[in-house]
Scaffold this motif. Sequence first.
Motif, PDB file in Angstrom:
ATOM      1  N   ASP A 149       2.305  37.006 -15.933  1.00  0.00           N
ATOM      2  CA  ASP A 149       2.583  35.585 -15.762  1.00  0.00           C
ATOM      3  C   ASP A 149       2.449  35.115 -14.321  1.00  0.00           C
ATOM      4  OD1 ASP A 149       4.753  36.994 -14.872  1.00  0.00           O
ATOM      5  OD2 ASP A 149       6.251  35.875 -16.022  1.00  0.00           O
ATOM      6  N   SER A 182       5.012  35.950 -27.074  1.00  0.00           N
ATOM      7  CA  SER A 182       3.697  36.213 -26.480  1.00  0.00           C
ATOM      8  C   SER A 182       2.647  36.578 -27.509  1.00  0.00           C
ATOM      9  CB  SER A 182       3.805  37.339 -25.449  1.00  0.00           C
ATOM     10  OG  SER A 182       4.144  38.567 -26.086  1.00  0.00           O
ATOM     11  N   ASP A 203      -6.203  35.358 -14.680  1.00  0.00           N
ATOM     12  CA  ASP A 203      -4.991  36.011 -15.158  1.00  0.00           C
ATOM     13  C   ASP A 203      -5.339  37.309 -15.869  1.00  0.00           C
ATOM     14  OD1 ASP A 203      -5.956  35.136 -17.653  1.00  0.00           O
ATOM     15  OD2 ASP A 203      -4.635  33.394 -17.686  1.00  0.00           O
ATOM     16  N   ASP A 251      -3.562  33.466 -22.424  1.00  0.00           N
ATOM     17  CA  ASP A 251      -3.815  32.032 -22.522  1.00  0.00           C
ATOM     18  C   ASP A 251      -3.187  31.234 -21.390  1.00  0.00           C
ATOM     19  OD1 ASP A 251      -5.312  32.350 -24.859  1.00  0.00           O
ATOM     20  OD2 ASP A 251      -3.515  32.291 -26.111  1.00  0.00           O
ATOM     21  N   GLY A 252      -2.510  31.933 -20.476  1.00  0.00           N
ATOM     22  CA  GLY A 252      -1.994  31.270 -19.288  1.00  0.00           C
ATOM     23  C   GLY A 252      -0.695  30.522 -19.467  1.00  0.00           C
ATOM     24  N   ASP A 253      -0.136  30.522 -20.666  1.00  0.00           N
ATOM     25  CA  ASP A 253       1.106  29.805 -20.929  1.00  0.00           C
ATOM     26  C   ASP A 253       2.184  30.729 -21.496  1.00  0.00           C
ATOM     27  OD1 ASP A 253       0.045  30.354 -23.402  1.00  0.00           O
ATOM     28  OD2 ASP A 253       0.022  28.277 -24.120  1.00  0.00           O
ATOM     29  N   GLY A 254       2.030  32.024 -21.253  1.00  0.00           N
ATOM     30  CA  GLY A 254       2.976  32.999 -21.773  1.00  0.00           C
ATOM     31  C   GLY A 254       2.596  33.562 -23.114  1.00  0.00           C
ATOM     32  N   THR A 255       1.477  33.110 -23.681  1.00  0.00           N
ATOM     33  CA  THR A 255       1.029  33.610 -24.976  1.00  0.00           C
ATOM     34  C   THR A 255      -0.328  34.290 -24.837  1.00  0.00           C
ATOM     35  OG1 THR A 255      -0.139  31.580 -25.626  1.00  0.00           O
ATOM     36  CG2 THR A 255       2.235  31.719 -26.106  1.00  0.00           C
TER      37      THR A 255
END
Length: 583
Positions: A149, A182, A203, A251-255
């Motif tokens: 993250d 996630s 990421d 996906d850059g949003d925690g998932t």
Amino acid sequence: MPFTSPSSTTVSDYRRPTRFRHLAGLAGLLVVLISSDVESQTETGLRFTDIATESGVKFSHNFGADQLEHVLMTTGSGCALFDYDGDGWLDAFLVNGTFLDEHGRRRRDKITRHGLFRNRGDGTFEKVTRQAGFVEPTYGQGVTCGDYDGDGHVDLYLTNYGANKLYRNRGDGTFEDVTERSGTGDTRWSTGAVFFDYDGDGDLDLFVANYVQFQPDSKAHASALSKRTGFRFFPGPRDYEAEEDVLYRNDGDGTFTDVGREVGLASGGKGLNAVAADFDDDGDPDLFVANDATPNFFYRNDGGKLVEIALQSRTAYDPDGVETAAMGVDIADLDGDARLDLYVTNMVFEFNNLYRNRGDLVFDDVTRAFGLDEDNYRHVGWATRFEDFDLDGNLDCFVANGHVVDYVEGFSQSITYGQQNMLFLGDGRGRFENVANQVGECFGNKRVSRGAAFGDIDNDGDIDLLISNSGGRAELLRNDLPPTDRWLKLRLRGPAPNVFAIGARVTVFLAQRRHTTEVRFSSSYLSSSDPTIHLGLGAEDSEGRLEVRWPSGQRSEHRWQKAKVITIEAPEPQSEDRSAQDR
């Protein structure tokens, strides 16, 4: 550097027709028995001391029974050396198994847990497993580290027989289980895993190797090997169907999203380990997957598409065209040509494979030419790592050993269940010599080793080892080299989200040689190590320069003089010439 072509008739597989296998085995055993009586002439001041008990790293691995009952109990588990609390001292994590019922469900009446040990910085460790949030027992396999993250704290991904676990490091000494949110909780039998940026978006994505389709209630059946040998073995990897691997896109949003089929992952491999590196030096990371009893996978990264080329690269099979057990993996530039070579450890009756990178993603097996084939024939190799353990400026090689059949000594006079680990010292001219009998009592002992992690636990400049032993206590081997300033540590810091600059390529130019490597957490076997780049220095190496190719593609150049620890910051995106001051 000149190379000697290895023999094309290497005896390395016990699955050949019986009469040839027996003859090859007798010849191989004669060679190793004779060679084992010859004492090494290498002189070294290198010594290791097992300080696990006295330092507080008290951990015993549990495979779920008093003796081996099925293949799940044979794979052991991994470990990690990483600085989870950011205090500058490497902490230790050890993966554990637990007890399962006949249906593969965790038993609640008999529980064992993983272990997290905080380095106090005074030579001792404090067990903080529960306080840190690791309370749920699993049948663990591996651990891989990475800051998924981009917050500057090292997160952990645990592979299991059963649902995997992603633990987010909160930065306050505790971890949060974010598996469900996630989307990374693969429920199959997972083994090796690696964080790397396959799509170049900045990421870290996550590759997970999966092994075989197994259920514990199959333990009563005899294996195919039993029918051929007359000895009763429980089913092995050849008796089960392969599981498919997974590639999770961050996906850059925690998932994360499973994109394995979309990017081109192959099927049919029984994966045990994986390593990501830019083998063709084109700016994006490629991927090697070590498959057990099936051909290895080698993926060329074509801008986010993974093209499987193991056959063309000559890494699918051994030099005889036979698939191997392929368990431990490491990478290193062993000949100074700025190309990353590949080393793979294998099963008994197989030689380990050192694949020299010729360029254009073509490899040659040069194991014998380098002397890394010594006594492999009767050992089962697992974790492996190239580091300069004696700080003489040359890379050395560690190999963890241990058999998978606990009663093998009942029908073999030369092959044992517990086995001696190996430490090969490099001479800088392309040859290695095993000096395990000369570097301390802890290396003379026989154990059933599996995973291993590497790093400087006491910040004295040399590399120490954490070893996970199947069904036994862990070892923490302190490197007791005499004090010296002939070493250099490089710590890279990139912009978020890839704060630890995973995938950055570093070339260090010294007086007589150059050293090329990449920043990474994972390799070995089911384990993760400190991403700090660590170099031993020759007497003439009091200063030098280094070049960094950052994951962004930017390049920077730095000089160092009489430095021990250097932290290098990534250059500002607007300037290719400016870089932060080396500290």
